[in-house]
Design a protein around this motif. Structure first.
Motif, PDB file in Angstrom:
ATOM      1  N   HIS A  60       0.821  -1.207   0.000  1.00 29.36           N
ATOM      2  CA  HIS A  60       0.000   0.000   0.000  1.00 29.36           C
ATOM      3  C   HIS A  60       0.860   1.264   0.000  1.00 29.36           C
ATOM      4  O   HIS A  60       0.558   2.227  -0.704  1.00 29.36           O
ATOM      5  CB  HIS A  60      -0.941  -0.001   1.211  1.00 29.36           C
ATOM      6  N   PHE A  63       2.529   1.539  -3.430  1.00 30.29           N
ATOM      7  CA  PHE A  63       1.510   1.866  -4.433  1.00 30.29           C
ATOM      8  C   PHE A  63       1.127   3.338  -4.384  1.00 30.29           C
ATOM      9  O   PHE A  63       1.033   4.004  -5.413  1.00 30.29           O
ATOM     10  CB  PHE A  63       0.264   0.995  -4.207  1.00 30.29           C
ATOM     11  N   SER A  64       0.920   3.859  -3.180  1.00 30.19           N
ATOM     12  CA  SER A  64       0.482   5.256  -3.129  1.00 30.19           C
ATOM     13  C   SER A  64       1.618   6.220  -3.460  1.00 30.19           C
ATOM     14  O   SER A  64       1.368   7.304  -3.974  1.00 30.19           O
ATOM     15  CB  SER A  64      -0.163   5.579  -1.777  1.00 30.19           C
ATOM     16  N   PHE A  67       0.973   6.358  -7.205  1.00 30.46           N
ATOM     17  CA  PHE A  67      -0.266   6.830  -7.802  1.00 30.46           C
ATOM     18  C   PHE A  67      -0.925   7.998  -7.095  1.00 30.46           C
ATOM     19  O   PHE A  67      -1.957   8.484  -7.559  1.00 30.46           O
ATOM     20  CB  PHE A  67      -1.272   5.671  -7.891  1.00 30.46           C
ATOM     21  N   SER A  68      -0.364   8.455  -5.972  1.00 25.31           N
ATOM     22  CA  SER A  68      -1.083   9.447  -5.193  1.00 25.31           C
ATOM     23  C   SER A  68      -1.311  10.736  -5.962  1.00 25.31           C
ATOM     24  O   SER A  68      -2.370  11.341  -5.882  1.00 25.31           O
ATOM     25  CB  SER A  68      -0.339   9.734  -3.890  1.00 25.31           C
ATOM     26  N   ALA A  71      -3.618  11.363 -10.323  1.00 28.33           N
ATOM     27  CA  ALA A  71      -4.979  11.833 -10.600  1.00 28.33           C
ATOM     28  C   ALA A  71      -4.991  13.350 -10.755  1.00 28.33           C
ATOM     29  O   ALA A  71      -5.592  13.893 -11.688  1.00 28.33           O
ATOM     30  CB  ALA A  71      -5.918  11.409  -9.470  1.00 28.33           C
ATOM     31  N   LEU A 119      -7.376  -1.378  -6.068  1.00 26.00           N
ATOM     32  CA  LEU A 119      -6.575  -0.256  -5.570  1.00 26.00           C
ATOM     33  C   LEU A 119      -6.516   0.868  -6.602  1.00 26.00           C
ATOM     34  O   LEU A 119      -6.623   2.042  -6.262  1.00 26.00           O
ATOM     35  CB  LEU A 119      -5.156  -0.716  -5.246  1.00 26.00           C
ATOM     36  N   ILE A 120      -6.348   0.498  -7.868  1.00 24.51           N
ATOM     37  CA  ILE A 120      -6.287   1.510  -8.921  1.00 24.51           C
ATOM     38  C   ILE A 120      -7.614   2.257  -9.007  1.00 24.51           C
ATOM     39  O   ILE A 120      -7.655   3.482  -9.118  1.00 24.51           O
ATOM     40  CB  ILE A 120      -5.936   0.863 -10.276  1.00 24.51           C
ATOM     41  N   LYS A 121      -8.706   1.489  -8.923  1.00 25.50           N
ATOM     42  CA  LYS A 121     -10.024   2.116  -8.972  1.00 25.50           C
ATOM     43  C   LYS A 121     -10.225   3.102  -7.821  1.00 25.50           C
ATOM     44  O   LYS A 121     -10.883   4.134  -7.984  1.00 25.50           O
ATOM     45  CB  LYS A 121     -11.121   1.042  -8.933  1.00 25.50           C
ATOM     46  N   ASP A 122      -9.661   2.756  -6.659  1.00 30.94           N
ATOM     47  CA  ASP A 122      -9.812   3.630  -5.495  1.00 30.94           C
ATOM     48  C   ASP A 122      -8.802   4.767  -5.466  1.00 30.94           C
ATOM     49  O   ASP A 122      -8.827   5.595  -4.556  1.00 30.94           O
ATOM     50  CB  ASP A 122      -9.657   2.810  -4.204  1.00 30.94           C
ATOM     51  N   SER A 123      -7.886   4.784  -6.441  1.00 31.09           N
ATOM     52  CA  SER A 123      -6.773   5.728  -6.354  1.00 31.09           C
ATOM     53  C   SER A 123      -7.180   7.148  -6.737  1.00 31.09           C
ATOM     54  O   SER A 123      -6.365   8.065  -6.696  1.00 31.09           O
ATOM     55  CB  SER A 123      -5.630   5.269  -7.261  1.00 31.09           C
ATOM     56  N   MET A 125      -8.016   8.034  -9.693  1.00 24.54           N
ATOM     57  CA  MET A 125      -7.829   8.225 -11.136  1.00 24.54           C
ATOM     58  C   MET A 125      -9.200   8.192 -11.801  1.00 24.54           C
ATOM     59  O   MET A 125      -9.921   7.199 -11.738  1.00 24.54           O
ATOM     60  CB  MET A 125      -6.962   7.089 -11.687  1.00 24.54           C
TER      61      MET A 125
END
Lengths: 205, 205
Positions: A60, A63-64, A67-68, A71, A119-123, A125
């Motif tokens: 996590h 990942f963040s 991708f944080s 978006a 996770l990508i969906k929740d990021s 984006m």
DNA sequence: GTCTATAACCGGATAGAC
DNA sequence: GTCTATCCGGTTATAGAC
């Protein structure tokens, strides 16, 4: 106010990050993580109940890191030119400083595809914003007729793949010469943007 | 004349291929391979001394499935148009039938970069031929001024990356719709060739 | 060649002292 | 919170019968 994390806890996470990135989830050993953090195995289990829990925490965090802010970067784009420029320059710069990221995430993508996709969906984006922008722009007279999804995948492919295949490019194309490879990466943002622009805009000489 | 391999030996290799591809070297279990081949563990060690030896055999077989004919495909190209067309159509078709290949090879690339790069060097892929062709063609009046190495990497990126990131494209872009994803892949060869051609050739409307 | 049984080892997890 | 010592399940690998 968020409680400040103990020093040891962060040391463990940092060590785990290093080992998991290098060896992958299955290849990593709790002993090696403990050694890297200069503590003993028991303490790992005191802070995180299990290897999987520790991995989850590491994933996590990594990942963040990746991708944080993507978006927000995308959200600033009003035209396809801006989208390409912002996207490519952000991604290449980010991956230059974290070259291990693609393989780490792709590795987990194979072990656990739904988790990663969620996770990508929740990021944050915003897919519909992206599609909307691309569809709108694809109606412009000065742009060739291309499927927006392919264009999106192309932008990602050109930006990310060279990092995924870095050892091959470095070893096979540049005969192991690190300087030449670094040069190649430094040229990459400029090259990709002009390559994509040349592909999608009509009437350029 | 090459001695014919026993039935059991090939059954083991096939089973091992399946399990190693699915779970990776570290995640794979000799028991699962034995079960898949419908034999017992002891027999695995009778035919191949260790897990690593069995993996090595599997990797070599899978690798040559991927690269055995690519050299010949490239060798037939006389112009950059032909190179792009042959390369992309060969790669996309091959990966469509063996979608597991990129991740399997990339995974081993992280565990053992030099071994994989050495294999590529020995695969008969003629780097100097490729560079020579690209350099020669880059002098053409109808072609934009691009660095040949970037062009080569672009061709590879556009062809291979969608398979590497397939679960993300399928899950995030197509909301898990397999049919739409398969369509996307079927359009891919055509799209990539016209995308690259549009990028490198001047004066196209 | 193929099997069952088991050795030998490794790695994640826990107990309990300090 | 941190340590040492240990457990216990699982995994690779081998012994030995058939």
């Amino acid at each position: 106010m968020v409680k400040k994390k103990t020093n040891t806890e962060q040391r463990i996470v940092d060590a785990a990050k290093e080992v998991f990135i290098l060896k992958g989830h299955d290849g990593a050993r709790m002993q090696e993580i403990a050694d890297t953090a200069s503590i003993n195995k028991a303490l790992l289990h005191y802070y995180f109940r299990s290897k999987d829990k520790l991995f989850e925490r590491v994933f996590h965090e990594v990942f963040s890191e990746a991708f944080s802010s993507i978006a927000e970067v995308i959200g600033r784009a009003n035209t396809i030119e801006e989208l390409i420029e912002y996207f490519v320059s952000y991604y290449v710069a980010m991956l230059k400083s974290k070259p291990y990221l693609p393989n780490f995430i792709l590795h987990e993508l194979n072990r656990n595809p739904f988790m990663v996709v969620d996770l990508i969906k929740d990021s944050g984006m915003d897919k519909s914003f992206l599609i909307q922008l691309l569809v709108k722009e694809s109606n412009r007279k000065d742009i060739r007729d291309f499927n927006p999804v392919h264009i999106m995948v192309n932008i990602l492919s050109l930006s990310i793949f060279p990092f995924v295949a870095a050892p091959i490019i470095k070893g096979f194309i540049f005969d192991g010469n690190k300087v030449e490879f670094d040069n190649f990466i430094d040229e990459r943002t400029q090259h990709i943007t002009s390559f994509i622009n040349a592909a999608i805009f009509k009437n350029q000489s």
